[in-house]
Design a protein around this motif. Structure first.
Motif, PDB file in Angstrom:
ATOM      1  N   TYR A 189      54.017  29.824  42.914  1.00  0.00           N
ATOM      2  CA  TYR A 189      52.707  29.165  42.821  1.00  0.00           C
ATOM      3  C   TYR A 189      52.122  29.412  41.440  1.00  0.00           C
ATOM      4  CZ  TYR A 189      52.912  28.521  47.887  1.00  0.00           C
ATOM      5  OH  TYR A 189      53.286  28.148  49.151  1.00  0.00           O
ATOM      6  N   GLN A 190      51.889  28.328  40.713  1.00  0.00           N
ATOM      7  CA  GLN A 190      51.475  28.417  39.324  1.00  0.00           C
ATOM      8  C   GLN A 190      49.993  28.765  39.199  1.00  0.00           C
ATOM      9  OE1 GLN A 190      52.652  24.947  36.906  1.00  0.00           O
ATOM     10  NE2 GLN A 190      50.600  24.151  37.120  1.00  0.00           N
ATOM     11  N   ASN A 191      49.715  29.857  38.481  1.00  0.00           N
ATOM     12  CA  ASN A 191      48.337  30.208  38.111  1.00  0.00           C
ATOM     13  C   ASN A 191      47.406  30.143  39.314  1.00  0.00           C
ATOM     14  OD1 ASN A 191      46.473  31.009  36.214  1.00  0.00           O
ATOM     15  ND2 ASN A 191      46.005  28.936  35.514  1.00  0.00           N
ATOM     16  N   ILE A 192      47.851  30.705  40.452  1.00  0.00           N
ATOM     17  CA  ILE A 192      47.167  30.470  41.715  1.00  0.00           C
ATOM     18  C   ILE A 192      45.753  31.034  41.727  1.00  0.00           C
ATOM     19  CG2 ILE A 192      48.136  32.544  42.806  1.00  0.00           C
ATOM     20  CD1 ILE A 192      47.469  29.131  44.498  1.00  0.00           C
ATOM     21  N   ASP A 193      45.521  32.193  41.101  1.00  0.00           N
ATOM     22  CA  ASP A 193      44.178  32.789  41.145  1.00  0.00           C
ATOM     23  C   ASP A 193      43.164  31.944  40.399  1.00  0.00           C
ATOM     24  OD1 ASP A 193      45.957  33.654  39.133  1.00  0.00           O
ATOM     25  OD2 ASP A 193      44.632  35.274  38.531  1.00  0.00           O
ATOM     26  N   ALA A 194      43.528  31.423  39.220  1.00  0.00           N
ATOM     27  CA  ALA A 194      42.598  30.593  38.444  1.00  0.00           C
ATOM     28  C   ALA A 194      42.311  29.276  39.174  1.00  0.00           C
ATOM     29  CB  ALA A 194      43.171  30.319  37.061  1.00  0.00           C
ATOM     30  N   ARG A 195      43.324  28.713  39.788  1.00  0.00           N
ATOM     31  CA  ARG A 195      43.131  27.440  40.482  1.00  0.00           C
ATOM     32  C   ARG A 195      42.230  27.610  41.707  1.00  0.00           C
ATOM     33  NH1 ARG A 195      48.999  25.889  41.682  1.00  0.00           N
ATOM     34  NH2 ARG A 195      48.306  23.782  42.148  1.00  0.00           N
ATOM     35  N   LEU A 196      42.348  28.749  42.401  1.00  0.00           N
ATOM     36  CA  LEU A 196      41.481  28.987  43.559  1.00  0.00           C
ATOM     37  C   LEU A 196      40.061  29.342  43.125  1.00  0.00           C
ATOM     38  CD1 LEU A 196      43.848  30.897  46.019  1.00  0.00           C
ATOM     39  CD2 LEU A 196      43.332  28.450  45.893  1.00  0.00           C
ATOM     40  N   LYS A 197      39.938  30.028  41.995  1.00  0.00           N
ATOM     41  CA  LYS A 197      38.600  30.316  41.458  1.00  0.00           C
ATOM     42  C   LYS A 197      37.841  29.021  41.194  1.00  0.00           C
ATOM     43  CE  LYS A 197      38.813  34.790  39.093  1.00  0.00           C
ATOM     44  NZ  LYS A 197      38.808  35.452  37.762  1.00  0.00           N
ATOM     45  N   LEU A 214      37.876  26.475  42.854  1.00  0.00           N
ATOM     46  CA  LEU A 214      37.361  25.965  44.137  1.00  0.00           C
ATOM     47  C   LEU A 214      36.243  26.844  44.690  1.00  0.00           C
ATOM     48  CD1 LEU A 214      40.728  25.042  45.928  1.00  0.00           C
ATOM     49  CD2 LEU A 214      39.131  23.465  44.825  1.00  0.00           C
ATOM     50  N   GLY A 215      35.957  27.948  44.000  1.00  0.00           N
ATOM     51  CA  GLY A 215      34.885  28.840  44.439  1.00  0.00           C
ATOM     52  C   GLY A 215      35.357  30.131  45.070  1.00  0.00           C
ATOM     53  N   ALA A 216      36.669  30.366  45.085  1.00  0.00           N
ATOM     54  CA  ALA A 216      37.184  31.595  45.687  1.00  0.00           C
ATOM     55  C   ALA A 216      36.782  32.812  44.851  1.00  0.00           C
ATOM     56  CB  ALA A 216      38.709  31.536  45.796  1.00  0.00           C
ATOM     57  N   GLN A 217      36.482  33.907  45.537  1.00  0.00           N
ATOM     58  CA  GLN A 217      36.187  35.163  44.846  1.00  0.00           C
ATOM     59  C   GLN A 217      37.482  35.961  44.809  1.00  0.00           C
ATOM     60  OE1 GLN A 217      32.711  37.199  46.345  1.00  0.00           O
ATOM     61  NE2 GLN A 217      31.487  35.322  46.385  1.00  0.00           N
ATOM     62  N   ILE A 218      38.226  35.775  43.735  1.00  0.00           N
ATOM     63  CA  ILE A 218      39.562  36.349  43.611  1.00  0.00           C
ATOM     64  C   ILE A 218      39.739  36.877  42.195  1.00  0.00           C
ATOM     65  CG2 ILE A 218      40.532  34.053  43.123  1.00  0.00           C
ATOM     66  CD1 ILE A 218      43.114  34.965  44.478  1.00  0.00           C
ATOM     67  N   GLU A 219      40.348  38.039  42.089  1.00  0.00           N
ATOM     68  CA  GLU A 219      40.499  38.678  40.791  1.00  0.00           C
ATOM     69  C   GLU A 219      41.900  39.284  40.703  1.00  0.00           C
ATOM     70  OE1 GLU A 219      38.604  42.514  38.338  1.00  0.00           O
ATOM     71  OE2 GLU A 219      37.684  41.792  40.214  1.00  0.00           O
ATOM     72  N   ARG A 220      42.547  39.070  39.570  1.00  0.00           N
ATOM     73  CA  ARG A 220      43.874  39.661  39.335  1.00  0.00           C
ATOM     74  C   ARG A 220      43.692  41.031  38.675  1.00  0.00           C
ATOM     75  NH1 ARG A 220      49.380  37.609  38.730  1.00  0.00           N
ATOM     76  NH2 ARG A 220      48.537  35.639  39.499  1.00  0.00           N
ATOM     77  N   ILE A 221      44.373  42.015  39.242  1.00  0.00           N
ATOM     78  CA  ILE A 221      44.294  43.381  38.724  1.00  0.00           C
ATOM     79  C   ILE A 221      45.670  43.775  38.192  1.00  0.00           C
ATOM     80  CG2 ILE A 221      43.771  45.787  39.290  1.00  0.00           C
ATOM     81  CD1 ILE A 221      42.241  44.693  41.756  1.00  0.00           C
ATOM     82  N   GLU A 222      45.740  44.101  36.913  1.00  0.00           N
ATOM     83  CA  GLU A 222      46.999  44.550  36.305  1.00  0.00           C
ATOM     84  C   GLU A 222      47.103  46.068  36.456  1.00  0.00           C
ATOM     85  OE1 GLU A 222      49.189  42.461  35.380  1.00  0.00           O
ATOM     86  OE2 GLU A 222      47.963  40.641  35.342  1.00  0.00           O
ATOM     87  N   GLN A 223      48.251  46.515  36.916  1.00  0.00           N
ATOM     88  CA  GLN A 223      48.453  47.943  37.147  1.00  0.00           C
ATOM     89  C   GLN A 223      49.488  48.509  36.197  1.00  0.00           C
ATOM     90  OE1 GLN A 223      49.533  47.691  41.306  1.00  0.00           O
ATOM     91  NE2 GLN A 223      47.414  47.998  41.972  1.00  0.00           N
TER      92      GLN A 223
END
Length: 436
Positions: free
Chosen positions: A417-425, A427-436
């Motif tokens: 799934y390409q760039n899924i977090d940005a695409r859902l954001k 749409l209004g999703a509260q989603i954040e990518r965390i790099e570990q």
């Protein structure tokens, strides 16, 4: 390693465009190795598995030019088959299940190929017998070395023949098809897969000069030709993304429009989601999913519990059974999900049960979902993505849940799934990518 932090319970809204089809891309990109002439491919998804295959094609000596965000031109004029003998090839090919797709083109053009045992999703046994039995019927000699875990194939004189595949494998059909287009004589493949991905590959090869008939059926006939030329090809929208977005809209009670969904190529997908009670409004090539407070699972005509099972195309694709399962969690009614193909694909349901879902895992292949009809929300938890489709199913559950969820091993989701977090954001999703 990356994780996704999701604050659930937020209704989404807006439009989303599906990426190019991942499963098609892996076949189409491998097919560029069949011709020395330039081939332009559009709507290539920017995902890990596809990018790895593009890199591997370049390592083999093909010239790779990026023309735009989703378009590439490949020129495989002079390939370096000696790269197959390197440790670098072994490492790269072993990490990508899609690397198996280079075998057919290399056998057709150079009469030799080898590949390490490929990786991919941990969803159960994914045997490769169909590929190699097909190559052998065309006259190839196959050897598997347990010592270095390499499959080696000599195919210096491929001859067309009749074959009946032991299973309607999509990748097996594609690989045998690509090997046979340059073989001498006529090849007939019975029990061939006929998914839209295979239809797209056949149409592309015919534009390159191949002679393939029976496209769209399970009986393909290929008349071998001396050489193939260049062409331009555009991927279909990814039907698995389309189904994922339908399920996501239903679970989050959101109004979402899927633009350019490739409706004519979706087969049973809209009907299966309608049987879960989800309203779909098809407008041209777009699908609008209106916000629904409740949706009710259908039953069979005699009133018995609905069963949704995967089957070879034109049956329901196995890649969407995980999405169907998670979508049923908040429906009214009960459904039995029967995953026939892979014996480990349903094992992610333990995480859904931890979130509060009412699911009975009957055995490795079957799960019964007892819909909660919105009487209680799922609760956010910490979990890990075991494979691409299960990962997105867990993401859908997290978006609908109450509270915060964290999904680790998100690289599995990125594979499909390409760039899924940005695409859902968007749409209004509260989603954040965390790099570990």
């Amino acid at each position: 390693m990356s994780s996704l932090k999701i604050q659930g319970g937020v209704k989404l809204q807006g439009e989303i465009i599906p990426q190019g089809a991942k499963n098609e891309a892996l076949q189409i990109i491998a097919a560029v190795l069949l011709s020395p002439e330039p081939i332009t491919i559009n709507k290539i998804p920017n995902i890990r598995d596809v990018n790895k295959l593009i890199e591997l094609v370049g390592d083999l000596g093909a010239k790779v030019e990026k023309l735009g965000e989703e378009s590439y031109r490949f020129t495989a004029k002079d390939l370096d088959v000696a790269f197959l003998e390197t440790d670098e090839f072994k490492t790269k090919a072993a990490s990508l299940r899609g690397s198996i797709m280079i075998l057919g083109p290399l056998l057709a053009r150079y009469g030799y190929a080898k590949i390490p045992r490929p990786g991919g999703d941990k969803i159960g046994r994914r045997r490769l017998d169909t590929h190699f039995i097909g190559f052998e019927k065309l006259g190839a000699k196959f050897n598997y070395s347990k010592k270095d875990a390499f499959y080696k194939i000599d195919a210096s004189n491929l001859q067309g023949c009749y074959m009946h595949l032991d299973e309607a494998s999509v990748t097996g059909t594609a690989n045998i098809l690509m090997a046979s287009v340059l073989a001498k004589g006529t090849t007939t493949i019975y029990n061939a897969a006929c998914e839209p991905y295979i239809q797209q590959l056949c149409k592309m090869l015919n534009r390159m000069g191949a002679k393939i008939s029976g496209i769209g059926s399970n009986l393909l006939q290929i008349e071998g030709v001396e050489k193939l030329g260049g062409t331009e090809h555009t991927m279909l929208p990814d039907m698995i993304e389309v189904g994922s977005f339908i399920g996501m809209a239903a679970m989050t009670q959101s109004a979402i429009t899927i633009k350019g969904a490739g409706v004519e190529h979706l087969g049973l997908i809209p009907d299966i989601f309608r049987r879960l009670g989800i309203q779909l409004e098809i407008k041209g090539d777009d699908i609008h999913v209106p916000a629904q407070e409740r949706y009710e699972i259908d039953t069979f005509i005699d009133g018995s519990i609905l069963t949704i099972a995967d089957a070879p195309w034109p049956g329901f694709t196995p890649d969407l059974l995980s999405i169907v399962l998670v979508t049923a969690i908040q429906a009214k009614g009960t459904v039995l999900v029967h995953q026939k193909m892979f014996e480990s694909r349903l094992f992610f349901v333990d995480k859904l049960i931890d979130m509060g879902a009412q699911i009975i895992l009957c055995d490795p292949h079957r799960a019964t979902v007892i819909g909660m009809d919105r009487k209680q929300p799922l609760k956010g938890i910490k979990m890990s993505s075991p494979d691409i489709r299960a990962g997105v199913s867990l993401l859908i559950a997290a978006l609908s849940a109450e509270g915060e969820s964290i999904i680790s091993n998100v690289e599995q989701i990125d594979r499909g799934y390409q760039n899924i977090d940005a695409r859902l954001k968007a749409l209004g999703a509260q989603i954040e990518r965390i790099e570990q």
